[in-house]
Enzyme design. Structure first.
Site, short mmCIF file in Angstrom:
data_model
loop_
_atom_site.label_atom_id
_atom_site.label_comp_id
_atom_site.label_asym_id
_atom_site.label_seq_id
_atom_site.Cartn_x
_atom_site.Cartn_y
_atom_site.Cartn_z
N CYS A 53 -21.39 57.70 14.43
CA CYS A 53 -20.96 56.96 13.23
C CYS A 53 -20.59 57.88 12.07
CB CYS A 53 -22.07 55.98 12.80
SG CYS A 53 -23.52 56.78 12.08
N TYR A 56 -26.08 76.03 17.87
CA TYR A 56 -26.01 75.94 16.40
C TYR A 56 -27.38 76.24 15.78
CZ TYR A 56 -21.16 74.65 16.25
OH TYR A 56 -19.80 74.71 16.36
N HIS A 82 -13.98 74.50 7.08
CA HIS A 82 -14.50 74.13 8.40
C HIS A 82 -15.91 73.55 8.34
CE1 HIS A 82 -11.48 77.25 10.10
NE2 HIS A 82 -10.90 76.09 9.89
N ALA A 90 -15.21 94.55 3.86
CA ALA A 90 -15.11 93.68 2.67
C ALA A 90 -16.18 94.05 1.64
CB ALA A 90 -15.29 92.23 3.11
N GLN A 104 -13.36 79.83 5.64
CA GLN A 104 -13.38 79.28 6.99
C GLN A 104 -14.81 79.32 7.54
OE1 GLN A 104 -9.75 80.77 9.39
NE2 GLN A 104 -10.13 82.35 7.84
N ASN A 105 -15.68 80.01 6.80
CA ASN A 105 -17.05 80.19 7.28
C ASN A 105 -17.87 78.94 7.02
OD1 ASN A 105 -16.21 82.79 7.83
ND2 ASN A 105 -16.97 83.61 5.91
N SER A 137 -9.16 86.91 11.08
CA SER A 137 -8.21 87.35 12.11
C SER A 137 -6.89 86.60 11.99
CB SER A 137 -8.83 87.11 13.49
OG SER A 137 -9.15 85.73 13.63
N CYS A 180 -27.78 54.71 13.72
CA CYS A 180 -27.26 54.05 14.94
C CYS A 180 -27.80 54.65 16.22
CB CYS A 180 -25.72 54.14 14.95
SG CYS A 180 -25.13 55.78 15.44
N ASP A 209 -21.30 79.22 6.87
CA ASP A 209 -22.65 79.75 6.65
C ASP A 209 -23.20 79.53 5.25
OD1 ASP A 209 -21.14 83.09 6.72
OD2 ASP A 209 -21.36 81.72 5.03
C1 BV8 Z 1 -6.68 71.11 13.86
C2 BV8 Z 1 -16.19 75.73 12.66
C3 BV8 Z 1 -5.30 69.48 14.79
C4 BV8 Z 1 -17.00 75.64 13.91
C5 BV8 Z 1 -14.04 76.69 13.29
C6 BV8 Z 1 -1.44 74.73 14.61
C7 BV8 Z 1 -1.75 73.72 13.69
C8 BV8 Z 1 -2.93 73.01 13.79
C9 BV8 Z 1 -3.86 73.32 14.81
C10 BV8 Z 1 -3.55 74.32 15.72
C11 BV8 Z 1 -2.35 75.02 15.62
N1 BV8 Z 1 -2.32 75.93 16.62
C12 BV8 Z 1 -3.46 75.84 17.33
C13 BV8 Z 1 -4.21 74.85 16.83
C14 BV8 Z 1 -5.49 74.44 17.36
C15 BV8 Z 1 -6.64 75.19 16.71
C16 BV8 Z 1 -6.41 76.66 16.57
O1 BV8 Z 1 -6.02 77.15 15.53
N2 BV8 Z 1 -6.66 77.37 17.65
C17 BV8 Z 1 -6.51 78.81 17.64
C18 BV8 Z 1 -7.68 79.44 18.41
C19 BV8 Z 1 -5.18 79.16 18.26
N3 BV8 Z 1 -6.92 74.62 15.41
C20 BV8 Z 1 -7.74 73.56 15.35
O2 BV8 Z 1 -8.19 73.00 16.34
C21 BV8 Z 1 -8.07 73.04 13.97
N4 BV8 Z 1 -7.87 71.63 14.00
O3 BV8 Z 1 -5.80 71.56 13.25
O4 BV8 Z 1 -6.61 69.98 14.57
C22 BV8 Z 1 -5.39 68.03 14.79
C23 BV8 Z 1 -4.42 67.32 14.14
C24 BV8 Z 1 -4.47 65.96 14.17
C25 BV8 Z 1 -5.52 65.30 14.81
C26 BV8 Z 1 -6.53 66.02 15.43
C27 BV8 Z 1 -6.47 67.39 15.42
C28 BV8 Z 1 -9.53 73.23 13.62
C29 BV8 Z 1 -9.88 74.68 13.56
C30 BV8 Z 1 -11.32 74.84 13.05
C31 BV8 Z 1 -12.22 75.28 14.18
N5 BV8 Z 1 -13.58 75.52 13.67
N6 BV8 Z 1 -15.25 76.85 12.76
C32 BV8 Z 1 -18.03 76.73 14.00
O5 BV8 Z 1 -18.06 77.67 13.18
O6 BV8 Z 1 -18.83 76.66 14.95
S1 BV8 Z 1 -13.04 78.03 13.41
C33 BV8 Z 1 -14.01 79.40 13.59
O7 BV8 Z 1 -13.21 80.39 14.17
C34 BV8 Z 1 -14.45 80.00 12.32
O8 BV8 Z 1 -14.84 79.07 11.36
C35 BV8 Z 1 -13.28 80.79 11.89
O9 BV8 Z 1 -12.44 80.02 11.10
C36 BV8 Z 1 -12.58 81.07 13.18
C37 BV8 Z 1 -12.63 82.54 13.47
O10 BV8 Z 1 -11.76 83.10 12.56
P1 BV8 Z 1 -12.23 84.25 11.54
O11 BV8 Z 1 -13.04 83.65 10.46
O12 BV8 Z 1 -11.00 84.94 11.19
O13 BV8 Z 1 -13.19 85.16 12.34
P2 BV8 Z 1 -12.84 86.10 13.55
O14 BV8 Z 1 -14.12 86.41 14.21
O15 BV8 Z 1 -11.72 85.53 14.34
O16 BV8 Z 1 -12.25 87.42 12.84
C38 BV8 Z 1 -13.06 88.18 11.98
C39 BV8 Z 1 -12.11 89.11 11.27
O17 BV8 Z 1 -12.86 89.86 10.32
C40 BV8 Z 1 -11.43 90.11 12.20
O18 BV8 Z 1 -10.08 90.23 11.84
C41 BV8 Z 1 -12.20 91.42 11.92
O19 BV8 Z 1 -11.35 92.54 12.05
C42 BV8 Z 1 -12.59 91.23 10.48
N7 BV8 Z 1 -13.81 91.93 10.09
C43 BV8 Z 1 -14.95 92.10 10.80
N8 BV8 Z 1 -15.86 92.72 10.05
C44 BV8 Z 1 -15.31 92.93 8.83
C45 BV8 Z 1 -13.99 92.42 8.84
N9 BV8 Z 1 -13.18 92.48 7.78
C46 BV8 Z 1 -13.66 93.06 6.65
N10 BV8 Z 1 -14.91 93.56 6.55
C47 BV8 Z 1 -15.75 93.53 7.62
N11 BV8 Z 1 -16.98 94.04 7.51
ZN ZN Z 2 -24.97 57.22 13.63
#
Ligand code: BV8
Ligand code: ZN
Length: 255
Positions: free
Chosen positions: A138, A75, A127, A239, A109-110, A197, A158, A112
């Protein structure tokens, strides 16, 4: 002719008019909107020291519990990349659209913070934000870090380990964020997904909610995604190129 005007003529037939007419927009952004600022997306292969790690495997509580220093370092690397990045024309256009469309809701979702740096007044950070740290034990958000060189530093309340204040895989989205985002989707007339995505839930579920509410679904991406089939319009391209065109189209109509 500037790229904006050139692309303005290339907006799919009728889309310009629909964008101008609609008041309630929901814009959902993903890593692609920051790619044009040089911030790697989650899909991008990581570089340098981090090339052999998969972002999805590091962004979890288990990874942090197993190796807090490694995850903290990852990070810190991303924080430095983001600190060196600047908002791009895409972020700026979304900030302008918020001024032109008071009924616009921005969900990102970013982690940053580039939308805020571009001037977007209200950002629903689905996120969390990499710029904040909180205690793994804590949950207290750190307002100051006593020993910044410790990897990771410790909580002043803590003595627990500090972690980035982001939502990891397997962690829940904050209730206020999820309620605000889903309420906006339910009343949206335009749903514009930019640079995501559409793989990560529950963020990826917003498009369906908007479609069920009768919103016009627009996807802006370089590639096809699982959401493309749901879209009424797909704008293929960066974008940072399409968003100024959309902003110009709306600006011209209101000026
Ligand atoms: C949760 C922070 C449940 C951290 C991130 C159904 C329901 C609920 C949960 C799930 C479900 N199915 C699966 C799950 C589990 C999981 C999930 O979705 N897994 C996926 C992989 C299948 N979801 C979770 O765990 C979520 N939690 O629901 O918990 C729960 C319920 C009760 C009790 C406990 C738990 C939490 C998800 C959040 C994870 N954290 N980020 C960090 O950043 O370090 S997610 C992280 O990945 C990013 O923040 C971002 O959201 C994600 C990546 O997605 P994108 O932003 O789309 O980026 P990506 O690189 O994938 O794609 C880029 C796109 O841009 C591409 O399409 C590309 O073509 C395009 N592109 C590139 N350049 C350009 C462009 N487009 C235009 N212009 C350009 N120049
Ligand atoms: Zn603490």
């Amino acid at each position: 002719m500037s790229s904006e005007n050139a692309l303005a003529n290339q907006l799919p037939t009728g889309l310009g008019g629909q964008l101008v007419k609609a008041e309630r927009w929901l814009i959902l952004t993903g890593a692609g909107v920051s790619a044009d600022s040089g911030v790697p997306t989650f899909r991008d292969a990581q570089t340098g020291l981090w090339a052999r790690y998969d972002a999805y495997s590091l962004a979890t509580p288990a990874a942090f519990a197993e190796n807090p220093a490694l995850v903290w370092d990852w990070y810190q690397w991303r924080r430095r990349l983001i600190a060196a990045a600047k908002p791009n024309a895409g972020h700026q256009s979304i900030a302008e659209l918020a001024a032109l469309k008071p009924g616009l809701t921005l969900v990102t979702q970013n982690v940053d913070g580039l939308h805020q740096r571009a001037g977007s007044p209200e950002v629903i950070e689905f996120h969390g934000n990499i710029g904040r740290s909180k205690c793994f034990d804590c949950g207290t958000v750190a307002t100051s870090i006593d020993e910044p060189d410790r990897r990771p530093p410790v909580c002043s309340i803590c003595d627990g380990l500090l972690r980035p204040d982001v939502v990891w895989f397997g962690e829940s989205i904050s209730l206020p964020a999820i309620e605000a985002a889903y309420a906006a989707a339910e009343r949206s007339e335009i749903f514009l997904a930019v640079g995501t995505s559409s793989l990560v839930y529950p963020a990826a579920g917003l498009a369906e909610v908007a479609a069920d509410a009768g919103a016009l679904i627009v996807e802006l991406n370089l590639d096809q995604t699982p959401m493309s089939a749901l879209a009424d319009h797909v704008l293929v391209g960066p974008a940072a190129l399409w968003l100024p065109t959309i902003a110009a189209c709306v600006r011209e109509a209101v000026s």
